[in-house]
Motif scaffolding. Structure first.
Motif, PDB file in Angstrom:
ATOM      1  N   GLY A  18       0.792  -1.220   0.000  1.00 34.38           N
ATOM      2  CA  GLY A  18       0.000   0.000   0.000  1.00 34.38           C
ATOM      3  C   GLY A  18       0.826   1.272   0.000  1.00 34.38           C
ATOM      4  N   ASP A  19       2.141   1.158  -0.137  1.00 34.20           N
ATOM      5  CA  ASP A  19       3.025   2.319  -0.081  1.00 34.20           C
ATOM      6  C   ASP A  19       3.241   2.872  -1.489  1.00 34.20           C
ATOM      7  OD1 ASP A  19       5.005   4.199   0.289  1.00 34.20           O
ATOM      8  OD2 ASP A  19       6.139   2.980   1.720  1.00 34.20           O
ATOM      9  N   LYS A  20       2.561   3.970  -1.794  1.00 38.68           N
ATOM     10  CA  LYS A  20       2.640   4.526  -3.145  1.00 38.68           C
ATOM     11  C   LYS A  20       4.057   4.954  -3.508  1.00 38.68           C
ATOM     12  CE  LYS A  20       0.139   7.632  -6.247  1.00 38.68           C
ATOM     13  NZ  LYS A  20      -0.275   6.538  -7.143  1.00 38.68           N
ATOM     14  N   ASP A  21       4.821   5.392  -2.505  1.00 38.67           N
ATOM     15  CA  ASP A  21       6.190   5.829  -2.768  1.00 38.67           C
ATOM     16  C   ASP A  21       7.092   4.676  -3.208  1.00 38.67           C
ATOM     17  OD1 ASP A  21       5.649   8.474  -2.185  1.00 38.67           O
ATOM     18  OD2 ASP A  21       6.165   8.269  -0.062  1.00 38.67           O
ATOM     19  N   LEU A  22       6.686   3.444  -2.885  1.00 36.32           N
ATOM     20  CA  LEU A  22       7.497   2.281  -3.252  1.00 36.32           C
ATOM     21  C   LEU A  22       7.088   1.657  -4.584  1.00 36.32           C
ATOM     22  CD1 LEU A  22       7.963   0.324   0.111  1.00 36.32           C
ATOM     23  CD2 LEU A  22       9.652   1.702  -1.124  1.00 36.32           C
ATOM     24  N   GLU A  23       6.009   2.145  -5.183  1.00 34.93           N
ATOM     25  CA  GLU A  23       5.523   1.546  -6.428  1.00 34.93           C
ATOM     26  C   GLU A  23       6.603   1.528  -7.502  1.00 34.93           C
ATOM     27  OE1 GLU A  23       2.078   3.625  -7.740  1.00 34.93           O
ATOM     28  OE2 GLU A  23       0.806   2.867  -6.135  1.00 34.93           O
ATOM     29  N   ASN A  24       6.814   0.366  -8.091  1.00 33.60           N
ATOM     30  CA  ASN A  24       7.737   0.223  -9.212  1.00 33.60           C
ATOM     31  C   ASN A  24       9.155   0.709  -8.888  1.00 33.60           C
ATOM     32  OD1 ASN A  24       5.849  -0.782 -11.327  1.00 33.60           O
ATOM     33  ND2 ASN A  24       4.838   1.182 -10.966  1.00 33.60           N
ATOM     34  N   THR A  25       9.580   0.460  -7.638  1.00 33.10           N
ATOM     35  CA  THR A  25      10.922   0.866  -7.218  1.00 33.10           C
ATOM     36  C   THR A  25      11.811  -0.361  -7.013  1.00 33.10           C
ATOM     37  OG1 THR A  25      10.365   0.792  -4.859  1.00 33.10           O
ATOM     38  CG2 THR A  25       9.999   2.892  -6.027  1.00 33.10           C
ATOM     39  N   ARG A  26      13.122  -0.118  -6.944  1.00 35.21           N
ATOM     40  CA  ARG A  26      14.073  -1.207  -6.722  1.00 35.21           C
ATOM     41  C   ARG A  26      13.871  -1.823  -5.343  1.00 35.21           C
ATOM     42  NH1 ARG A  26      19.142  -3.093  -8.655  1.00 35.21           N
ATOM     43  NH2 ARG A  26      19.374  -5.104  -7.611  1.00 35.21           N
ATOM     44  N   GLU A  27      13.552  -1.003  -4.350  1.00 34.85           N
ATOM     45  CA  GLU A  27      13.333  -1.531  -3.010  1.00 34.85           C
ATOM     46  C   GLU A  27      12.180  -2.540  -2.998  1.00 34.85           C
ATOM     47  OE1 GLU A  27      12.169   0.001   1.519  1.00 34.85           O
ATOM     48  OE2 GLU A  27      12.769   1.452  -0.019  1.00 34.85           O
TER      49      GLU A  27
END
Length: 260
Positions: A18-27
Motif C-alpha cells: 500500500g506504499d505509493k512511494d514504493l511503487e515500481n521501485t528497486r526496493e
C-alpha cells in the motif's frame, strides 16, 4: 494449467503493497524477489524521448500540476522521481530469478513501440518467462500477430476492468458491457490469456475463460478471504496481489492441507 497446479502469484507494482512511494521501485522489487514470487508485475510508460520507464499513473506532478508521462522527457521525469527504474534495468534484474508481468501503459500506431518493448523482454528473459497485459485492444493484437509470425509463445492479454468514473454514462455502460461480454473484443484482439479485475472475473469472465480454455489472470487480490478463493487450484492461472507475503502464506497453507 492442469486443474491441480498451484495458482501462480504476481507481485503488483513490484510488490510495493500500500506504499505509493514504493511503487515500481528497486526496493519493492528486491523485496518481492526475496519472497520468491512467481511473477513481478510492473507498469511501463514511454517518455516523449522514447525511453521506457516504470510508473503506474499516466501523469506526474510538476510544480503542483499534472503532466502526462508521454509528454515528459526521461530527464524531466527523473527530476520528480530520481529513483525511477528503467525498463531494461528491471528485465536484467528479473532474468533467471522471476518471471515478468509487463503491464504496458502506452500505445502507438501499428503497435510498433509495444512490439519493440516485448521483443526486448523476449531477448533478455525468454518468451516463456513473460506475460504482457494492456488495456488497448490494438496493442494486444499487434503483439500477438508479431509473436505468432516469429513463432514465439508470448502470452498477451487484454485487461478488463478499466476505470469508467467521469465518463459519460453511455460510454461507461458500453465499456462495462464489452467487459462483461468480452467475446468480440477477445476474438478481435487475438488475446491468448484472459485478464480481469476480480469483480468482473466473478461476474462471468472466469467462466468465459474456462469455456475457451484460456489461462485466467485475476487482479488485484488483497484480502485473505479473496486470496483463499482465488488460490484454489483450477480457479485461476495467475493472481496479482499487493500483498505477496500474505498470498504466499495462504498458498503454502493450502498446499500443506492438500498433502496432509
Amino acid at each position: 494449467m492442469r486443474p491441480r497446479d498451484p495458482v501462480l502469484l504476481s507481485a503488483h507494482r513490484c510488490g510495493a503493497g500500500g506504499d505509493k512511494d514504493l511503487e515500481n521501485t528497486r526496493e519493492a522489487l528486491d523485496r518481492a524477489l526475496g519472497l520468491g514470487v512467481d511473477y513481478v508485475e510492473f507498469d511501463v510508460h514511454r517518455s516523449s524521448d522514447g525511453e521506457l520507464l516504470l510508473h503506474h499513473d499516466d501523469w506526474i506532478q510538476v510544480d503542483g500540476r499534472k503532466r502526462w508521462v508521454r509528454e515528459s522527457t526521461l530527464a524531466q521525469f527523473q527530476a520528480t522521481r530520481p529513483h525511477v527504474l528503467r525498463y531494461d534495468e528491471v528485465l536484467q534484474i528479473l532474468a533467471g530469478r522471476a518471471r515478468a508481468h509487463i503491464d504496458l501503459k502506452f500505445s502507438s500506431p501499428g503497435g510498433a513501440h509495444e512490439i519493440a518493448a516485448v521483443a526486448r523482454a523476449v531477448e533478455v528473459m525468454g518468451a516463456e518467462n513473460i506475460v504482457v497485459t494492456t488495456l488497448d485492444d490494438r496493442s494486444v493484437r499487434a503483439v500477438r500477430e508479431w509473436s505468432d509470425a516469429e513463432g514465439l509463445p508470448v502470452l498477451a492479454g487484454l485487461s478488463l476492468g478499466r476505470r469508467v468514473r467521469g465518463l459519460p454514462l453511455r460510454a461507461a455502460v458500453r465499456i462495462r458491457l464489452s467487459e462483461l461480454f468480452p467475446r468480440l473484443r477477445y476474438r478481435a484482439s487475438l488475446a491468448n490469456v484472459m485478464v480481469a479485475n476480480h469483480t468482473l472475473a466473478r461476474y462471468g469472465v472466469a467462466r468465459f475463460a474456462r469455456r475457451r480454455g484460456l489461462p485466467l489472470l485475476v487482479w488485484t487480490i488483497d484480502t485473505e478471504k479473496s486470496l483463499h478463493y482465488w488460490l484454489k487450484p483450477g480457479r485461476a492461472w495467475l493472481v496479482t496481489t499487493n500483498h505477496p507475503d500474505l498470498a504466499l502464506e495462504v498458498r503454502d497453507r493450502r498446499a500443506a492441507r492438500l498433502r496432509a
